[in-house]
Design an enzyme around this catalytic site. Sequence first.
Site, PDB file in Angstrom:
ATOM      1  CD  GLU A  97      28.692 -41.792  11.356  1.00  0.00           C
ATOM      2  OE1 GLU A  97      27.804 -42.631  11.586  1.00  0.00           O
ATOM      3  OE2 GLU A  97      28.649 -40.632  11.794  1.00  0.00           O
TER       4      GLU A  97
ATOM      5  CD  GLU B 200      24.270 -39.864  10.229  1.00  0.00           C
ATOM      6  OE1 GLU B 200      23.239 -39.999  10.903  1.00  0.00           O
ATOM      7  OE2 GLU B 200      25.251 -40.628  10.318  1.00  0.00           O
TER       8      GLU B 200
END
Length: 367
Positions: A293, A186
């Site tokens: 995810e 991320e």
Amino acid sequence: MQLKIISLFVGGFMIAGVFTHAAPIDPHATKATQALYANLKKITQKGIMFGHQDDALYGVGWKYDWNRSDIKSVCGDYPAVFGWELGHLELGHSNSLDSVNFDTLRSRIKEVYRRGAVNTISWHLNNPLGGTAWDAKTTTAVESVLPGGAKHAMFNEWLNRLAHFFLSLRDDHGKLIPIMFRPYHEMTGGWFWWGNQQCTTKQYVELWRYTVNYLEKKGVHNLLYIYSPTDVPTSQAYFERYPGDKYVDILGVDIYQDKGENTSERYIADARRSLSFMVQAASQRHKVAVFSETGIYNVSINDWWTNELWKAIKNIPIAYVLVWRNACDGPTQFFAPYPGQGSAQDFKAFKKNPKMIFENQLPGMYQ
Ligand code: BMA
């Protein structure tokens, strides 16, 4: 005309051949790691593996029960992919940031491998300048761990511990267990100390490459590296911090559905957009694409599996989709169903989808 078709056909086979046989970035990757990589590519012809974070370690209302899994309790089979977390390993602690004992974790990784399923690992490592992975006020943390930085020696120690752990993941015959490793994820967001508000692209890329080179030098050859940005609008934004084809095996993305009304369209559209350009890029670069995810907090929509997640991934050849953990303590936090949970019925229907692969449907992934 016919000749043209034949040559296209042969060309197609050649492309498929190259695609199937492209090797992991580590030239010394173990045989099993190479096989896993080839099989991750192949599996997309069959369907999408289902994954769950920390699945066999704990779930809602239990912890460490051997061979227990919220997914299995709901639908009768384990996930095909198991995600695990190494935060605080770098500190030399025996327990992770989620209070999981690392020896217990190792036993689960070994068991998952023994059964033929696949392991992936994330690492929410502490901020080297102090605080957790989420202490993101710093803008010099990445610089500090790079060669010449004030925390460089300490960071090498962190990487030594990481290497030691990866090298300790062996089966009963001492053979290394392949792991899909997903560090510094991320990075297109600004909430981790390695995020895009916290360091330059150059520093991020250096951090990544330094880590890969360091682990390889330490003899770690059982990893496939996943690059996983968060939701971004374009392919260009996705690749902004990309460390390069020589440093990444798998393209991933982390996208969650927001809570609240009318979030469904955005989620499905965003996921389909990102996964589509990733799959295309993965095929051009001879890589694998995954949905690293996803989830909706506390699975607050009862038909989320068949009506939201499936719509987000349908007909997109990704190797797996992984939902986040079902916490057993602390504030309620779960992303998969457990017996009696509102979406459990729908999950059973999702499990029956012939394109969704759970552990019992896995082909051999390591040969
Ligand atoms: C986050 C949350 C945290 C957890 C971390 C690492 O997204 O689930 O509670 O500590 O992942 O597993």
